[in-house]
Motif scaffolding. Structure first.
Motif, PDB file in Angstrom:
ATOM      1  N   THR A   1       0.716  -1.115   0.041  1.00  0.00           N
ATOM      2  CA  THR A   1      -0.097  -0.098  -0.129  1.00  0.00           C
ATOM      3  C   THR A   1       0.745   1.243  -0.122  1.00  0.00           C
ATOM      4  O   THR A   1       0.432   2.443  -0.629  1.00  0.00           O
ATOM      5  CB  THR A   1      -0.838  -0.146   1.247  1.00  0.00           C
ATOM      6  OG1 THR A   1      -1.864  -0.985   1.108  1.00  0.00           O
ATOM      7  CG2 THR A   1      -1.745   1.317   1.354  1.00  0.00           C
ATOM      8  N   GLU A   2       2.071   1.267   0.901  1.00  0.00           N
ATOM      9  CA  GLU A   2       2.758   2.426   1.018  1.00  0.00           C
ATOM     10  C   GLU A   2       3.648   2.577  -0.250  1.00  0.00           C
ATOM     11  O   GLU A   2       4.191   3.842  -0.506  1.00  0.00           O
ATOM     12  CB  GLU A   2       3.594   2.503   2.207  1.00  0.00           C
ATOM     13  CG  GLU A   2       2.505   2.355   3.369  1.00  0.00           C
ATOM     14  CD  GLU A   2       3.090   1.908   4.905  1.00  0.00           C
ATOM     15  OE1 GLU A   2       4.621   1.502   4.497  1.00  0.00           O
ATOM     16  OE2 GLU A   2       2.943   1.895   5.857  1.00  0.00           O
ATOM     17  N   GLU A   3       3.882   1.701  -0.734  1.00  0.00           N
ATOM     18  CA  GLU A   3       5.190   1.783  -1.773  1.00  0.00           C
ATOM     19  C   GLU A   3       4.540   1.659  -3.332  1.00  0.00           C
ATOM     20  O   GLU A   3       5.116   2.416  -3.936  1.00  0.00           O
ATOM     21  CB  GLU A   3       6.265   0.933  -1.654  1.00  0.00           C
ATOM     22  CG  GLU A   3       7.119   0.705  -0.617  1.00  0.00           C
ATOM     23  CD  GLU A   3       8.001   1.911  -0.526  1.00  0.00           C
ATOM     24  OE1 GLU A   3       8.292   2.562  -1.363  1.00  0.00           O
ATOM     25  OE2 GLU A   3       8.534   2.243   0.783  1.00  0.00           O
ATOM     26  N   LEU A   4       3.944   0.500  -3.343  1.00  0.00           N
ATOM     27  CA  LEU A   4       3.406   0.441  -4.940  1.00  0.00           C
ATOM     28  C   LEU A   4       2.327   1.360  -5.357  1.00  0.00           C
ATOM     29  O   LEU A   4       2.385   1.880  -6.392  1.00  0.00           O
ATOM     30  CB  LEU A   4       2.676  -0.995  -4.969  1.00  0.00           C
ATOM     31  CG  LEU A   4       2.297  -1.717  -6.342  1.00  0.00           C
ATOM     32  CD1 LEU A   4       3.718  -1.519  -7.295  1.00  0.00           C
ATOM     33  CD2 LEU A   4       1.837  -2.973  -6.422  1.00  0.00           C
ATOM     34  N   LEU A   5       1.085   1.468  -4.565  1.00  0.00           N
ATOM     35  CA  LEU A   5       0.194   2.483  -5.080  1.00  0.00           C
ATOM     36  C   LEU A   5       0.688   3.751  -5.115  1.00  0.00           C
ATOM     37  O   LEU A   5       0.321   4.415  -6.553  1.00  0.00           O
ATOM     38  CB  LEU A   5      -0.937   2.633  -4.074  1.00  0.00           C
ATOM     39  CG  LEU A   5      -1.677   1.405  -3.870  1.00  0.00           C
ATOM     40  CD1 LEU A   5      -2.907   1.796  -2.836  1.00  0.00           C
ATOM     41  CD2 LEU A   5      -2.461   1.018  -5.102  1.00  0.00           C
ATOM     42  N   PRO A   6       1.735   4.456  -4.327  1.00  0.00           N
ATOM     43  CA  PRO A   6       1.905   5.943  -4.906  1.00  0.00           C
ATOM     44  C   PRO A   6       2.973   5.801  -6.086  1.00  0.00           C
ATOM     45  O   PRO A   6       2.931   6.737  -7.015  1.00  0.00           O
ATOM     46  CB  PRO A   6       2.819   6.235  -3.754  1.00  0.00           C
ATOM     47  CG  PRO A   6       2.390   5.460  -2.534  1.00  0.00           C
ATOM     48  CD  PRO A   6       1.880   4.317  -3.038  1.00  0.00           C
ATOM     49  N   ALA A   7       3.558   4.871  -6.503  1.00  0.00           N
ATOM     50  CA  ALA A   7       4.686   4.776  -7.579  1.00  0.00           C
ATOM     51  C   ALA A   7       3.784   4.987  -9.014  1.00  0.00           C
ATOM     52  O   ALA A   7       4.032   5.414  -9.784  1.00  0.00           O
ATOM     53  CB  ALA A   7       5.499   3.431  -7.702  1.00  0.00           C
ATOM     54  N   PHE A   8       2.564   4.279  -8.986  1.00  0.00           N
ATOM     55  CA  PHE A   8       1.789   4.245 -10.085  1.00  0.00           C
ATOM     56  C   PHE A   8       0.380   5.068  -9.939  1.00  0.00           C
ATOM     57  O   PHE A   8      -0.495   5.034 -11.126  1.00  0.00           O
ATOM     58  CB  PHE A   8       1.582   2.656 -10.496  1.00  0.00           C
ATOM     59  CG  PHE A   8       2.522   2.139 -11.045  1.00  0.00           C
ATOM     60  CD1 PHE A   8       2.921   2.055 -12.036  1.00  0.00           C
ATOM     61  CD2 PHE A   8       3.153   1.390  -9.883  1.00  0.00           C
ATOM     62  CE1 PHE A   8       3.951   1.016 -12.505  1.00  0.00           C
ATOM     63  CE2 PHE A   8       4.529   0.642 -10.351  1.00  0.00           C
ATOM     64  CZ  PHE A   8       4.814   0.545 -11.581  1.00  0.00           C
ATOM     65  N   GLY A   9       0.212   5.591  -8.994  1.00  0.00           N
ATOM     66  CA  GLY A   9      -0.856   6.702  -8.915  1.00  0.00           C
ATOM     67  C   GLY A   9      -2.068   6.059  -8.664  1.00  0.00           C
ATOM     68  O   GLY A   9      -3.206   6.567  -8.962  1.00  0.00           O
ATOM     69  N   GLY A  10      -2.058   4.684  -8.080  1.00  0.00           N
ATOM     70  CA  GLY A  10      -3.354   3.984  -7.688  1.00  0.00           C
ATOM     71  C   GLY A  10      -3.951   4.471  -6.422  1.00  0.00           C
ATOM     72  O   GLY A  10      -3.499   5.152  -5.663  1.00  0.00           O
ATOM     73  N   ARG A  11      -5.220   4.144  -6.365  1.00  0.00           N
ATOM     74  CA  ARG A  11      -6.084   4.571  -5.283  1.00  0.00           C
ATOM     75  C   ARG A  11      -6.612   3.485  -4.535  1.00  0.00           C
ATOM     76  O   ARG A  11      -7.017   3.350  -3.175  1.00  0.00           O
ATOM     77  CB  ARG A  11      -7.131   5.428  -5.796  1.00  0.00           C
ATOM     78  CG  ARG A  11      -6.628   6.700  -6.357  1.00  0.00           C
ATOM     79  CD  ARG A  11      -6.133   7.886  -5.377  1.00  0.00           C
ATOM     80  NE  ARG A  11      -5.635   8.988  -5.790  1.00  0.00           N
ATOM     81  CZ  ARG A  11      -4.357   9.128  -6.550  1.00  0.00           C
ATOM     82  NH1 ARG A  11      -3.531   8.236  -6.668  1.00  0.00           N
ATOM     83  NH2 ARG A  11      -4.240  10.400  -7.050  1.00  0.00           N
ATOM     84  N   GLN A  12      -6.585   2.297  -5.134  1.00  0.00           N
ATOM     85  CA  GLN A  12      -7.373   0.999  -4.504  1.00  0.00           C
ATOM     86  C   GLN A  12      -6.427  -0.098  -4.502  1.00  0.00           C
ATOM     87  O   GLN A  12      -5.566  -0.310  -5.613  1.00  0.00           O
ATOM     88  CB  GLN A  12      -8.902   0.590  -5.047  1.00  0.00           C
ATOM     89  CG  GLN A  12      -9.846   1.487  -5.129  1.00  0.00           C
ATOM     90  CD  GLN A  12      -9.756   2.604  -6.022  1.00  0.00           C
ATOM     91  OE1 GLN A  12      -9.567   2.394  -7.209  1.00  0.00           O
ATOM     92  NE2 GLN A  12      -9.957   3.798  -5.893  1.00  0.00           N
ATOM     93  N   LEU A  13      -6.600  -0.937  -3.526  1.00  0.00           N
ATOM     94  CA  LEU A  13      -5.612  -2.245  -3.428  1.00  0.00           C
ATOM     95  C   LEU A  13      -6.300  -3.177  -2.817  1.00  0.00           C
ATOM     96  O   LEU A  13      -7.019  -3.055  -1.784  1.00  0.00           O
ATOM     97  CB  LEU A  13      -4.443  -1.849  -2.837  1.00  0.00           C
ATOM     98  CG  LEU A  13      -3.501  -3.054  -2.388  1.00  0.00           C
ATOM     99  CD1 LEU A  13      -2.780  -3.692  -3.462  1.00  0.00           C
ATOM    100  CD2 LEU A  13      -2.408  -2.888  -1.323  1.00  0.00           C
ATOM    101  N   ALA A  14      -6.453  -4.492  -3.222  1.00  0.00           N
ATOM    102  CA  ALA A  14      -7.024  -5.716  -2.748  1.00  0.00           C
ATOM    103  C   ALA A  14      -6.057  -6.910  -2.879  1.00  0.00           C
ATOM    104  O   ALA A  14      -5.730  -6.949  -3.918  1.00  0.00           O
ATOM    105  CB  ALA A  14      -8.380  -5.901  -3.333  1.00  0.00           C
ATOM    106  N   ILE A  15      -5.831  -7.614  -1.959  1.00  0.00           N
ATOM    107  CA  ILE A  15      -5.062  -8.740  -1.606  1.00  0.00           C
ATOM    108  C   ILE A  15      -5.812  -9.914  -1.342  1.00  0.00           C
ATOM    109  O   ILE A  15      -6.252  -9.811  -0.206  1.00  0.00           O
ATOM    110  CB  ILE A  15      -3.887  -8.622  -1.089  1.00  0.00           C
ATOM    111  CG1 ILE A  15      -2.610  -7.758  -1.642  1.00  0.00           C
ATOM    112  CG2 ILE A  15      -2.979  -9.775  -0.932  1.00  0.00           C
ATOM    113  CD1 ILE A  15      -1.551  -7.255  -0.684  1.00  0.00           C
ATOM    114  N   TYR A  16      -5.708 -10.940  -2.244  1.00  0.00           N
ATOM    115  CA  TYR A  16      -6.567 -12.279  -2.074  1.00  0.00           C
ATOM    116  C   TYR A  16      -5.528 -13.312  -1.686  1.00  0.00           C
ATOM    117  O   TYR A  16      -4.622 -13.325  -2.593  1.00  0.00           O
ATOM    118  CB  TYR A  16      -7.527 -12.707  -3.216  1.00  0.00           C
ATOM    119  CG  TYR A  16      -8.668 -11.748  -3.259  1.00  0.00           C
ATOM    120  CD1 TYR A  16      -9.922 -12.035  -2.488  1.00  0.00           C
ATOM    121  CD2 TYR A  16      -8.644 -10.428  -3.878  1.00  0.00           C
ATOM    122  CE1 TYR A  16     -11.163 -11.523  -2.677  1.00  0.00           C
ATOM    123  CE2 TYR A  16     -10.006  -9.990  -3.721  1.00  0.00           C
ATOM    124  CZ  TYR A  16     -11.100 -10.014  -3.027  1.00  0.00           C
ATOM    125  OH  TYR A  16     -12.324  -9.397  -3.273  1.00  0.00           O
TER     126      TYR A  16
END
Length: 870
Positions: free
Chosen positions: A492-507
């Motif tokens: 959440t802290e590293e991957l989302l900001p790098a690509f401008g993402g807003r949502q994350l879900a891990i299954y």
């Protein structure tokens, strides 16, 4: 100063926490621990004991870099957190540029951790050898350099690791003389740190690193001044030339603080380190260093020590200070060159600017003097440009790239590294990379997704490079994540900001179903219908895992067209579905969501796919950790007593709290054993370490103590026999223990202690004292150790408290302070029932979210008669 990451520039650190007193801009003479220099170099003067720990470390780094022919070096020192090393001193490199490497856990697959963990040196002669042995090091620092790592130890104390970076020697191993010199310096540092510890200095480093400038090789003199520094008294006598350079009108002698107050901290530490080194050398020693003066310009300081051990002058350091002007005024020849040229030293400070640079940047030379490159040119703080600068500082190969300062033309930037710094050449590009002349706006794009991507900065060379750079930061952060929740938080802290993402879900996959393990940014309840979905479902989160292919949808319209009937949220943005597969084994799937439509470049798709593999490996490791943790907790629950014996004259209460770091289970235990002769054996112990191994060793020791006690052995024989058993088992661990045999009728007790904290005794009047028990060494170290027995008496109404060090030890305080806090707390419980007393003693620890160690507590109250108990 602000560093390239937006934080305070580490070269101006003003506090290093529990490692010692906070250093001021000018550490001055102070009496205290650490007055002796490294063994073999003779005693250092008392005037050199200020802020002893960073100065000793800086001195050792300077010596090691010189001994190994390096261009940079540092020291990792243990911190207050078990298993965690921190970079304490970095010489020859700007520490703020290497922030991701400030922390190093001993379990990470890096050479620093390996050297500390194994106690053996690590020598990497070139990048090929580094790639073969430590691929994660090369992944995070993909530059050609050689490195040497020597553990700093003294006896059983592991203080940290000494590091030197130097030019690679492909195909040639590090030769024996260099290895020997590095080993000798590490031993010297270990002795010095041992002396500091013996004098009361806490040899730990919980704060940010201190930057130290390396001595430079050249510099043309303009003005020169001279001084004598009496190292015994701390006084400085300066001539008129030195006073003029420093802008000091007052006549000398001065205190040394008056001299160092004009220096920035990194130069101050280097000066003190050179002074210590020169004073302890036993003979003349000359050193040269570049210092930043009060006007922002750089000056060349040359110091020579001529110790006179018994002479009237004492130890005297003589020096000359050469004024290099501002250090930035180019000659007529360089000003006539059709190139903008500037130079930085190894800490990133600008040391030279020619006239064309002033014109190109629109900045006068006096505003650039002595400033960090990323402060003077903020666009250099971009992650991509940081990476190029790191490459220049770590290798001897030129680096070329394109940069955009944010306005005007693109720049072609060339970095030419050298021993004492880097020269930069800036050339304006006539056309930008898209072929457009400067000042012309972007060509209109018909694809809105591409426009959104450009708005995110991902279609520019810098934006794509930043995205490619992000795996380094993510890989480093993932290597420190332990649980599945920590892995998800890192993503959440590293991957989302790098690509401008807003949502994350891990299954995560379990028994052919995907279960939601982490989500952020989605509408409440939106993902619940997908929780527990089987692998036969026609949904993208399942199909990306079963096919092993990532799925990218540039808009929700695309996603809806590919999966008709799939519930969609209110967002109209893009989605990326990534398979989480580790070494060919399916782990789960990851969903990235974006607020607006956008495209995914080929580079981004490649990077996201690679990152999914890293995430999968981290999650698989976390699942193994969770399984082992559950096993360890079950093992410990089975081994700790579920109830204690009930005796007419004695009441006992035990409490246990696991630590909150690492495996969350440890080797602390307590027990109460009723012997055949009617006495009670009270036992408490602490096995070093955490996890299954510690819990298993604890179970073996508890069983051994119980067997010896039930066999009627005397206290000294019980402890001695348990010690020999632990040595025979050889689990690579040691343990402390306190064993007390109590006669409930008379209150007579016999106690033996093996390296364990002294118990406390609360008397009937409420006063509480420590019980002074004779003791021997910890269990598992010496098979011939003996354990003397102490006799004591527990009167009616008195309470004996046995505890492990986790209850009284804190990283930032002395253990004696913790014992005193516990003593006062026990005295304050008054006549409270024994279970309530136990709960009150561990209340603060129970409420703390940060317990580095587990805690065991055993209370025993002798009531004597029913009437007294009532």
């Amino acid at each position: 100063m602000r560093g390239p990451h937006g934080g305070e520039h580490a070269g101006c650190v003003t506090s290093y926490g529990a490692a010692g007193p906070a250093p001021s801009a000018s550490p001055g003479p102070r009496r205290g621990a650490g007055a002796d220099g490294p063994a073999g170099d003779g005693p250092a003067p008392e005037a050199l004991t200020a802020d002893a720990l960073p100065v000793v470390l800086a001195e050792s780094v300077l010596r090691a870099v010189e001994a190994a022919g390096g261009y940079a070096g540092g020291v990792y020192l243990r911190s207050g957190t078990p298993g965690l090393l921190r970079l304490a001193v970095l010489a020859g490199l700007p520490s703020s540029l290497f922030r991701p490497w400030w922390r190093m856990h001993e379990n990470r697959p890096f050479p620093v951790a390996e050297a500390h963990r194994s106690g053996q040196p690590v020598h990497l002669g070139d990048v090929e050898e580094a790639m073969r042995l430590f691929p994660q090091l090369v992944a995070s620092l993909p530059f050609p350099f050689a490195s040497l790592y020597i553990p700093v130890v003294r006896g059983r104390e592991r203080y940290g690791v000494l590091v030197v970076l130097r030019t690679p020697t492909p195909g040639m191993p590090v030769d024996a003389p260099d290895r020997g010199r590095m080993l000798a310096e590490a031993r010297r540092l270990g002795l010095a740190l041992d002396d500091l510890a013996a004098g009361g200095t806490r040899v730990e480093w919980p704060g940010e690193p201190v930057s130290v400038q390396l001595p430079v090789r050249t510099g043309p003199p303009v003005r020169i001044g001279y001084f004598d520094w009496n190292l015994d008294t701390g006084t400085v006598t300066a001539d008129a030339g030195l006073r003029a350079i420093l802008g000091e009108d007052a006549p000398s002698p001065w205190s040394v603080e008056a001299l160092t107050a004009r220096l920035v901290p990194e130069d101050t530490y280097a000066l003190w380190a050179l002074a210590r080194q020169a004073a302890g050398s036993g003979g003349p020693a000359a050193r040269r260093i570049r210092l930043k003066g009060p006007d922002g310009g750089l000056h060349l300081l040359e110091v020579t020590a001529r110790p006179v051990a018994h002479g009237p002058a004492g130890n005297v350091l003589t020096g000359s200070l050469v004024d290099l002007g501002t250090g930035l005024l180019g000659s007529d020849a360089t000003d006539r060159l059709p190139r903008a040229i500037l130079a930085i030293d190894r800490l990133g400070r600008i040391t030279y600017v020619n006239a064309r640079t002033e014109s190109l940047l629109g900045l006068p030379r006096d505003t650039l003097a002595g400033r960090a490159l990323w402060e003077a040119l903020p666009w250099f703080a971009h992650p991509y440009h940081e990476e190029q600068l790191r490459g220049a500082l770590l290798s001897d190969e030129p680096i070329h790239f394109l940069a955009h300062p944010g306005h005007g033309a693109w720049l072609s930037v060339s970095l030419y590294p050298g021993q004492d710094g880097v020269t930069l050449v800036l050339v304006p590009e006539k056309n930008d990379p898209a072929g457009r002349p400067p000042g012309v706006g972007s060509v209109r794009r018909a694809d809105k997704a591409d426009e959104a991507a450009e708005a995110d900065g991902l279609t520019s060379p810098e934006g794509r490079a930043a995205a490619l750079y992000r795996p380094v930061a993510l890989a480093i952060a993932l290597s420190e994540a332990v649980t599945a929740r920590q892995v998800s938080a890192v993503v959440t802290e590293e991957l989302l900001p790098a690509f401008g993402g807003r949502q994350l879900a891990i299954y995560l996959l379990s028994e052919r179903h995907l279960y939601l393990a982490w989500e952020t940014g989605f509408p409440p309840g939106f993902l619940e219908p997908f929780d527990g979905v089987g692998l036969d479902a026609h949904v993208p989160g399942v199909e990306t895992l079963t096919s092993g292919r990532p799925l990218f949808f540039e808009s929700m319209d695309q996603l809806g067209a590919a999966y008709p009937g799939l519930p969609l949220d209110a967002h109209t943005g893009a989605r990326a579905f990534l398979p989480l597969i580790a070494s060919g084994r399916p782990v789960g799937s990851c969903i990235l969501g974006f607020d607006a439509p956008r495209g995914f470049t080929a580079e981004e798709r490649t990077v996201l796919t690679a990152l999914a593999g890293l995430i999968a490996q981290a999650l698989e490791r976390a699942q193994r950790y969770d399984s082992e943790s559950a096993l360890a907790r079950g093992l410990q629950d089975a081994l700790l007593p579920h109830r204690l014996p009930v005796h007419e004259g004695v009441e006992t209460v035990g409490r246990y709290l696991p630590g909150t770091q690492g495996m969350d289970v440890g080797g602390d235990w307590y027990d109460v054993i009723e012997t055949d002769d009617g006495r009670l054996a009270l036992v408490i112990g602490d096995v070093q370490g955490h996890g299954v191994a510690a819990a298993a060793t604890m179970g073996q020791l508890r069983s051994a103590v119980r067997a010896f006690a039930l066999g009627g052995h005397a206290p000294e024989d019980v402890v001695r026999g348990t010690n020999r058993l632990l040595i025979d088992l050889d689990p690579g661990q040691f343990a402390s223990c306190c064993y007390v045999v109590l006669d409930p009728e008379t209150g007579e007790a016999h106690a033996a202690r093996a390296g364990h904290p002294q118990p406390l005794l609360r008397r009937t009047d409420g006063s509480t004292v420590g019980v002074d028990l004779a003791g021997g060494v910890v269990l598992g170290v010496d098979d011939s150790a003996t354990y003397p027995v102490t006799r004591l008496r527990l009167g009616p109404g008195e309470v004996l408290a046995l505890f492990t060090d986790g209850l009284v030890e804190r990283p930032d305080t002395d253990i004696d302070e913790g014992i005193e806090r516990l003593r006062r707390a026990l005295a304050a419980t008054g006549s409270a029932p024994l279970p309530e007393t136990a709960d009150r003693l561990i209340r603060e620890a129970r409420q703390s979210a940060d317990r580095p160690d587990d805690i065991a507590l055993l209370l025993a109250a002798r009531w004597g008669t029913r009437a007294h108990r009532a």
